[in-house]
Design a protein around this motif. Sequence first.
Motif: not given
Length: 268
Positions: A45-69
Amino acid sequence: LCIAQRVVEAREAVAVAVAVADSLNVNTMPDMKAVINTWRERLPNLSDGMAVWDSLLMWRNHVFSHVTAMMQQSTTATATLAAVHDVPWTVIKLAHTARKLKLNSTCISTLSRLANLTTMDVHDAFHKLRERIMVCLSSEGERFAGLSMVNSTKLDYFNDRQKAELFRLKGEFLNAIGDDSVPESQTALSHAMVVCATYAKGWLSWAQLLDRLQLFSSLTPTFACTDVLLERHDGRVELRGVVPLQLYCRAEPEQKMSEKVGAAILVA
């Protein structure tokens, strides 16, 4: 709930890694559509704050980077690699969240993460541009820079709705700059509707401009209802505040706009 989501996505990431490895063994492309669609829908939720969003979406980016590699072991084709990750959408969504939370500098720095991306879908490129423009619109000192950005954008690759949105944003900038630019703002908004007559957000912006100018009472009934009908068709949340106002304007056209707005807010 956030921790539970991270656990679920960690398990899904392991499954993705296994699926990619199996695909490489048989020289086929892994099907990432199901995971990508699920992750797009499963957001904090937007109310969860930027820290929660950043942690989750950057984790997904890490997964995508691993798949690409992993995929680079068998192919270097840019289009092929782009099909196995969702980095542009993920980063743009994070930037969008930062802007909604009024963290403009975070939004801009987040968008800069896409600078080294060699390929991007037109849809993602448009939304990246739009987020940068919206940051300028929300910052009084950057509105002329934002207007210049809109004016210098080449429209050749965008569809009609995207072109209409850019003209709508041009109208919003001109409206925000000052009263002297209002006629140009109306011209830009009307051109947006010429480009895409079913773009509800454009009709709503035009109606809001006329609202500010207190001109609703001079509109014909057909035009006064057009933006409402299109807005209903588009199903946007903003309609909840527009319908009472429009109905009140139709019922009491001789009253002052301030009274109409007040009554519409009470009804809503």
